[in-house]
Design a protein around this motif. Structure first.
Motif, PDB file in Angstrom:
ATOM      1  N   THR A 188       0.837  -1.192   0.000  1.00 27.02           N
ATOM      2  CA  THR A 188       0.000   0.000   0.000  1.00 27.02           C
ATOM      3  C   THR A 188       0.880   1.253   0.000  1.00 27.02           C
ATOM      4  O   THR A 188       1.937   1.279   0.634  1.00 27.02           O
ATOM      5  CB  THR A 188      -0.924   0.054   1.232  1.00 27.02           C
ATOM      6  N   THR A 189       0.427   2.267  -0.708  1.00 27.58           N
ATOM      7  CA  THR A 189       1.084   3.567  -0.684  1.00 27.58           C
ATOM      8  C   THR A 189       0.225   4.606   0.024  1.00 27.58           C
ATOM      9  O   THR A 189       0.696   5.686   0.356  1.00 27.58           O
ATOM     10  CB  THR A 189       1.392   4.047  -2.111  1.00 27.58           C
ATOM     11  N   ARG A 190      -1.044   4.253   0.240  1.00 27.14           N
ATOM     12  CA  ARG A 190      -1.985   5.061   1.020  1.00 27.14           C
ATOM     13  C   ARG A 190      -2.876   4.086   1.783  1.00 27.14           C
ATOM     14  O   ARG A 190      -3.021   2.927   1.383  1.00 27.14           O
ATOM     15  CB  ARG A 190      -2.869   5.931   0.112  1.00 27.14           C
ATOM     16  N   SER A 212       1.786  -1.719   4.118  1.00 27.88           N
ATOM     17  CA  SER A 212       2.678  -0.624   3.730  1.00 27.88           C
ATOM     18  C   SER A 212       4.128  -1.101   3.635  1.00 27.88           C
ATOM     19  O   SER A 212       4.504  -2.137   4.192  1.00 27.88           O
ATOM     20  CB  SER A 212       2.586   0.508   4.746  1.00 27.88           C
ATOM     21  N   VAL A 213       4.947  -0.325   2.948  1.00 32.59           N
ATOM     22  CA  VAL A 213       6.377  -0.622   2.833  1.00 32.59           C
ATOM     23  C   VAL A 213       7.020  -0.654   4.215  1.00 32.59           C
ATOM     24  O   VAL A 213       7.819  -1.546   4.530  1.00 32.59           O
ATOM     25  CB  VAL A 213       7.075   0.420   1.933  1.00 32.59           C
ATOM     26  N   ILE A 232       9.450   0.148  -5.060  1.00 28.71           N
ATOM     27  CA  ILE A 232       8.096   0.273  -5.615  1.00 28.71           C
ATOM     28  C   ILE A 232       8.161   0.478  -7.125  1.00 28.71           C
ATOM     29  O   ILE A 232       8.976   1.257  -7.617  1.00 28.71           O
ATOM     30  CB  ILE A 232       7.353   1.439  -4.954  1.00 28.71           C
ATOM     31  N   GLU A 234       6.276   2.163  -9.761  1.00 21.79           N
ATOM     32  CA  GLU A 234       5.204   3.141  -9.979  1.00 21.79           C
ATOM     33  C   GLU A 234       4.397   2.838 -11.238  1.00 21.79           C
ATOM     34  O   GLU A 234       3.207   3.137 -11.322  1.00 21.79           O
ATOM     35  CB  GLU A 234       5.790   4.548 -10.051  1.00 21.79           C
ATOM     36  N   THR A 237       0.672   0.712 -11.744  1.00 20.83           N
ATOM     37  CA  THR A 237      -0.725   1.170 -11.784  1.00 20.83           C
ATOM     38  C   THR A 237      -1.381   0.804 -13.101  1.00 20.83           C
ATOM     39  O   THR A 237      -2.596   0.621 -13.172  1.00 20.83           O
ATOM     40  CB  THR A 237      -0.815   2.692 -11.589  1.00 20.83           C
ATOM     41  N   TYR A 252      -4.116   3.312  -4.453  1.00 25.51           N
ATOM     42  CA  TYR A 252      -3.741   2.946  -3.091  1.00 25.51           C
ATOM     43  C   TYR A 252      -2.618   1.917  -3.001  1.00 25.51           C
ATOM     44  O   TYR A 252      -1.986   1.789  -1.953  1.00 25.51           O
ATOM     45  CB  TYR A 252      -4.965   2.386  -2.346  1.00 25.51           C
ATOM     46  N   ARG A 254       0.689  -0.507  -5.032  1.00 23.98           N
ATOM     47  CA  ARG A 254       1.663  -0.665  -6.104  1.00 23.98           C
ATOM     48  C   ARG A 254       2.293  -2.053  -5.990  1.00 23.98           C
ATOM     49  O   ARG A 254       2.338  -2.647  -4.909  1.00 23.98           O
ATOM     50  CB  ARG A 254       2.799   0.371  -6.010  1.00 23.98           C
ATOM     51  N   ALA A 256       5.757  -4.169  -5.893  1.00 17.99           N
ATOM     52  CA  ALA A 256       7.112  -3.880  -5.408  1.00 17.99           C
ATOM     53  C   ALA A 256       7.975  -5.127  -5.476  1.00 17.99           C
ATOM     54  O   ALA A 256       7.471  -6.249  -5.402  1.00 17.99           O
ATOM     55  CB  ALA A 256       7.065  -3.360  -3.981  1.00 17.99           C
TER      56      ALA A 256
END
Length: 262
Positions: A188-190, A212-213, A232, A234, A237, A252, A254, A256
């Motif tokens: 998750t990035t958010r 999350s990371v 990650i 990008e 997406t 939300y 990505r 990785a």
């Protein structure tokens, strides 16, 4: 929808059911696994980072277009090494790893879904992969001896586990000293909306179970790993939006690559 009464077994059963359906249908036909609905498996796998040469060397139905990356590209495998694939599915990464470690190496695929194991074993026989075997088991409790593995790979599977910390602890257990973890997964990035977090379909679809990371790094270090690197992608997406079209989940999460050393 999930409720607070949902437990780990319910999540695991849902994931097993979805991927059994995927194996039986020779591909994913909806938003129940990590691949675009109706997308050709070769095209989907090329988007994940596999080359045409790699894909052309695979047996029959082993490539179902599943995953969120190409862990083979970061694993730096050598002749004679022992490799374990967590959640091996149809066997695509096991077969590619087999070509890297050669006749003196060994590859073990672990999967909890009998139809996937059947498909993978048929692929191994069809392709003549004598140094590959597939074992029934859960990735939280690997049917592999302590300190026997050089490399652990996985492709978009650890996020599906309701007990990720235990997955990483057991991965650490089976690795030799100096052994390597090289996986692709969703992070998750958010913060995910609660409506997504609590959706079983989104869990089986590699979204709701992602972390999350920072939490992933914390879990790896708690398990004992060092030299943790999480990168990650990008651009992911572009294919993640096809998993649940129109929902905006790609805002939300990505894909990785995650590497660590025992």
């Amino acid at each position: 929808m999930m409720t607070q009464n949902n437990d780990k077994d319910q999540i695991r059963d849902e994931v097993r059911k979805r991927y059994a359906e995927t194996a039986d249908s020779c591909g994913c036909t909806g938003a129940s696994c990590c691949t675009p609905s109706g997308t050709d498996a070769i095209e989907a796998s090329e988007k994940l980072g596999y080359s045409k040469e790699e894909l052309s060397a695979l047996p029959g139905d082993s490539n179902m277009g599943l995953g969120c990356g190409n862990p083979i590209a970061i694993a730096s495998m050598k002749e004679g090494e022992t490799v374990v694939d967590l959640g091996s599915g149809g066997g695509i990464d096991c077969f590619l790893a087999s070509m890297k470690v050669g006749e003196t190496g060994r590859v073990i695929g672990i999967d909890m879904t009998p139809p996937m194991l059947l498909k993978a074993r048929q692929g191994a026989e069809e392709g003549g992969f004598v140094n590959v075997e597939f074992r029934l088991g859960e990735i939280e409790h690997l049917p592999v001896a302590n300190d026997t593995v050089d490399v652990i790979i996985s492709n978009c599977v650890i996020n599906l586990s309701p007990d990720k910390q235990q997955v990483l602890r057991d991965a650490y257990r089976v690795l030799k000293d100096g052994g390597r973890l090289a996986i692709s997964d969703v992070v998750t990035t958010r913060d995910l909306p609660e409506s997504v977090r609590s959706d079983l379909d989104a869990y089986a679809g590699c979204i709701a179970g992602s972390v999350s990371v920072s939490l992933y790094e914390e879990m790896l270090k708690e398990a004992g790993f060092s030299k943790v690197e999480i990168c990650i992608n990008e651009a992911s997406t572009e294919f993640i939006r096809d998993w649940f079209p129109g929902t905006g989940v790609e805002e939300y999460v990505r894909s990785a690559t995650i590497e660590a050393i025992k």
